[in-house]
Structures are given as C-alpha cells and as structure tokens.
Design a protein around this motif. Structure first.
Motif, PDB file in Angstrom:
ATOM      1  N   VAL A 141       0.852  -1.187   0.000  1.00  0.00           N
ATOM      2  CA  VAL A 141       0.000   0.000   0.000  1.00  0.00           C
ATOM      3  C   VAL A 141       0.891   1.241   0.000  1.00  0.00           C
ATOM      4  N   THR A 142       0.488   2.244  -0.759  1.00  0.00           N
ATOM      5  CA  THR A 142       1.228   3.502  -0.815  1.00  0.00           C
ATOM      6  C   THR A 142       0.307   4.617  -0.365  1.00  0.00           C
ATOM      7  N   LEU A 143       0.779   5.387   0.611  1.00  0.00           N
ATOM      8  CA  LEU A 143       0.033   6.521   1.137  1.00  0.00           C
ATOM      9  C   LEU A 143       0.772   7.786   0.716  1.00  0.00           C
ATOM     10  N   THR A 144       0.075   8.713   0.070  1.00  0.00           N
ATOM     11  CA  THR A 144       0.708   9.916  -0.448  1.00  0.00           C
ATOM     12  C   THR A 144       0.036  11.144   0.147  1.00  0.00           C
ATOM     13  N   ALA A 145       0.857  12.057   0.655  1.00  0.00           N
ATOM     14  CA  ALA A 145       0.345  13.301   1.225  1.00  0.00           C
ATOM     15  C   ALA A 145       1.430  14.366   1.144  1.00  0.00           C
ATOM     16  N   ASP A 146       1.003  15.643   1.185  1.00  0.00           N
ATOM     17  CA  ASP A 146       2.004  16.705   1.203  1.00  0.00           C
ATOM     18  C   ASP A 146       2.681  16.735   2.573  1.00  0.00           C
ATOM     19  N   GLY A 147       3.741  17.487   2.686  1.00  0.00           N
ATOM     20  CA  GLY A 147       4.559  17.492   3.893  1.00  0.00           C
ATOM     21  C   GLY A 147       3.821  17.851   5.165  1.00  0.00           C
ATOM     22  N   GLU A 148       2.957  18.854   5.097  1.00  0.00           N
ATOM     23  CA  GLU A 148       2.236  19.298   6.294  1.00  0.00           C
ATOM     24  C   GLU A 148       1.250  18.237   6.777  1.00  0.00           C
ATOM     25  N   VAL A 149       0.529  17.631   5.846  1.00  0.00           N
ATOM     26  CA  VAL A 149      -0.427  16.578   6.208  1.00  0.00           C
ATOM     27  C   VAL A 149       0.324  15.374   6.766  1.00  0.00           C
ATOM     28  N   PHE A 150       1.402  14.997   6.119  1.00  0.00           N
ATOM     29  CA  PHE A 150       2.218  13.876   6.571  1.00  0.00           C
ATOM     30  C   PHE A 150       2.715  14.111   8.000  1.00  0.00           C
ATOM     31  N   GLU A 151       3.246  15.292   8.274  1.00  0.00           N
ATOM     32  CA  GLU A 151       3.720  15.606   9.624  1.00  0.00           C
ATOM     33  C   GLU A 151       2.594  15.514  10.636  1.00  0.00           C
TER      34      GLU A 151
END
Length: 96
Positions: free
Chosen positions: A51-61
């Motif tokens: 599974v691959t989860l993709t998010a921008d830096g702020e959401v990821f943090e």
C-alpha cells in the motif's frame, strides 16, 4: 531525502513500537522522499509496497505527530491511498 523524512522515520519507529503489519506500506511525500514501513520498522526507501500513502509534507507531519487521524485525512482528500486498504487501516490503527 529531506530533514522532514529523517525526523518522520524516528517518530514512526517510536509510535509503531513493534506493531505487526503483515505487509509493507510506503509513505510518499512528493518532492521530499519516501518511507517504507514493515515488521522491521520504518526506514527511508522507495521500493514496491503493498500500500502507498501519499500526502504533502504538512499533512504527513500532522499524521505522524498524531494531530491528524489518517482516516480523516483520507476522507477529506488530503491523503491518497493506493493498494491494500486493509493494511492501510491496520497502519492507521498502529499510529493511533
């Protein structure tokens, strides 16, 4: 690899605390790098995953710090998931 990815690897390993995942997950932060998570823990890498989860830096943090529930991020369109949804849910539970 970015400082954000380096810090996230440390945080993920602390939060997962040896949780069994039964597969490999990958967090992708476009422009910054990727993290693989499996039964061995979190590490930098961009290999194939279940599974691959993709998010921008702020959401990821926010997800890694526990400030944003992964399910909420997904439902609001801030987190993309491609692959094994069951594994993604298991990972979300381990982070919660």
């Amino acid at each position: 690899m970015s400082d954000r990815i380096d810090a996230a690897i440390i945080a993920l390993n602390a939060r997962l605390n040896g949780a069994a995942l039964d597969g490999t997950a990958k967090f992708v932060v476009p422009g910054e790098g990727a993290i693989l998570v499996d039964n061995s823990g979190a590490r930098a890498g961009d290999d194939a995953a279940d599974v691959t989860l993709t998010a921008d830096g702020e959401v990821f943090e926010a997800i890694i710090q526990g400030d944003l529930d992964p399910a909420t991020a997904f439902m609001s369109g801030k987190l993309g998931i491609d692959g094994d949804m069951g594994l993604a849910l298991k990972l979300a539970g381990a982070l919660g």
